[in-house]
Design an enzyme around this catalytic site. Structure first.
Site, mmCIF file in Angstrom:
data_model
loop_
_atom_site.group_PDB
_atom_site.id
_atom_site.type_symbol
_atom_site.label_atom_id
_atom_site.label_comp_id
_atom_site.label_asym_id
_atom_site.label_seq_id
_atom_site.Cartn_x
_atom_site.Cartn_y
_atom_site.Cartn_z
ATOM 1 N N PRO A 1 0.820 -1.283 -0.116
ATOM 2 C CA PRO A 1 -0.095 -0.165 -0.017
ATOM 3 C C PRO A 1 0.603 1.090 -0.209
ATOM 4 O O PRO A 1 1.924 1.637 0.305
ATOM 5 C CB PRO A 1 -0.886 0.105 1.043
ATOM 6 C CG PRO A 1 0.263 -1.125 2.156
ATOM 7 C CD PRO A 1 1.033 -1.717 1.211
ATOM 8 N N ASP A 2 0.447 1.887 -0.776
ATOM 9 C CA ASP A 2 1.123 3.108 -0.453
ATOM 10 C C ASP A 2 0.295 4.863 0.099
ATOM 11 O O ASP A 2 -1.301 4.746 -0.010
ATOM 12 C CB ASP A 2 0.572 4.176 -2.377
ATOM 13 C CG ASP A 2 1.485 5.444 -2.688
ATOM 14 O OD1 ASP A 2 1.511 6.590 -0.988
ATOM 15 O OD2 ASP A 2 2.334 4.984 -3.340
ATOM 16 N N PRO B 1 6.208 -1.058 2.023
ATOM 17 C CA PRO B 1 5.499 0.321 1.410
ATOM 18 C C PRO B 1 5.279 0.389 -0.618
ATOM 19 O O PRO B 1 6.997 0.511 -0.435
ATOM 20 C CB PRO B 1 5.685 0.990 2.643
ATOM 21 C CG PRO B 1 7.078 0.492 3.143
ATOM 22 C CD PRO B 1 7.745 -1.390 2.572
ATOM 23 N N HIS B 2 4.751 0.774 -0.722
ATOM 24 C CA HIS B 2 5.098 1.385 -1.859
ATOM 25 C C HIS B 2 5.110 2.230 -2.376
ATOM 26 O O HIS B 2 4.150 4.046 -1.606
ATOM 27 C CB HIS B 2 3.967 1.058 -2.896
ATOM 28 C CG HIS B 2 3.889 1.911 -4.701
ATOM 29 N ND1 HIS B 2 3.341 3.659 -4.644
ATOM 30 C CD2 HIS B 2 3.948 0.902 -5.058
ATOM 31 C CE1 HIS B 2 3.507 3.386 -5.979
ATOM 32 N NE2 HIS B 2 4.166 2.534 -6.390
ATOM 33 N N THR B 3 6.040 3.386 -3.108
ATOM 34 C CA THR B 3 6.674 4.752 -2.815
ATOM 35 C C THR B 3 6.668 5.107 -4.196
ATOM 36 O O THR B 3 6.808 6.920 -3.976
ATOM 37 C CB THR B 3 8.127 5.326 -2.029
ATOM 38 O OG1 THR B 3 8.917 4.478 -2.542
ATOM 39 C CG2 THR B 3 7.562 4.936 -0.532
#
Length: 108
Positions: free
Chosen positions: A6-7, A33-35
């Site tokens: 998730p972001d 984590p998505h960045t």
């Protein structure tokens, strides 16, 4: 599901992503984590959240140009050193934004 990504900037903020990561942890699913090409605030929030999650696996840290990451900071975000990123230890998210530089991105 092999892992969740998730972001913070797209999935409801720090509290919501924490809920997602905790739920994944209950099922032994790693949190990554998505960045992507996110701005400085998203990257800083994601760093802190990743450090707090027991199921954290790996941090996506990309370097495509993004003025909302490089240009608005008083100091730069921490960089990868020997495969690790140091979590900022200043108050809040550990970053300081330059309000004058941010102003040029405002739309009235």
């Amino acid at each position: 599901v092999g892992y969740i990504q998730p972001d913070v900037a797209r999935a409801g903020g720090i509290s919501e992503v924490k809920k997602i990561a905790v739920l994944a942890s209950a099922f032994n699913i790693p949190y990554c984590p998505h960045t992507g090409a996110s701005g400085a605030v998203c990257v800083a929030a994601s760093l802190h959240l990743a450090a707090a999650m027991p199921n954290f696996l790996i941090f996506e840290f990309m370097y495509p140009p993004n003025p909302l990451r490089e240009d608005i900071l008083i100091e730069s975000l921490p960089q990868v050193k020997e495969g690790f990123i140091r979590i900022p230890d200043k108050p809040g998210l550990g970053i300081e934004l330059d309000e004058e530089k941010i102003a040029r991105f405002r739309k009235d």
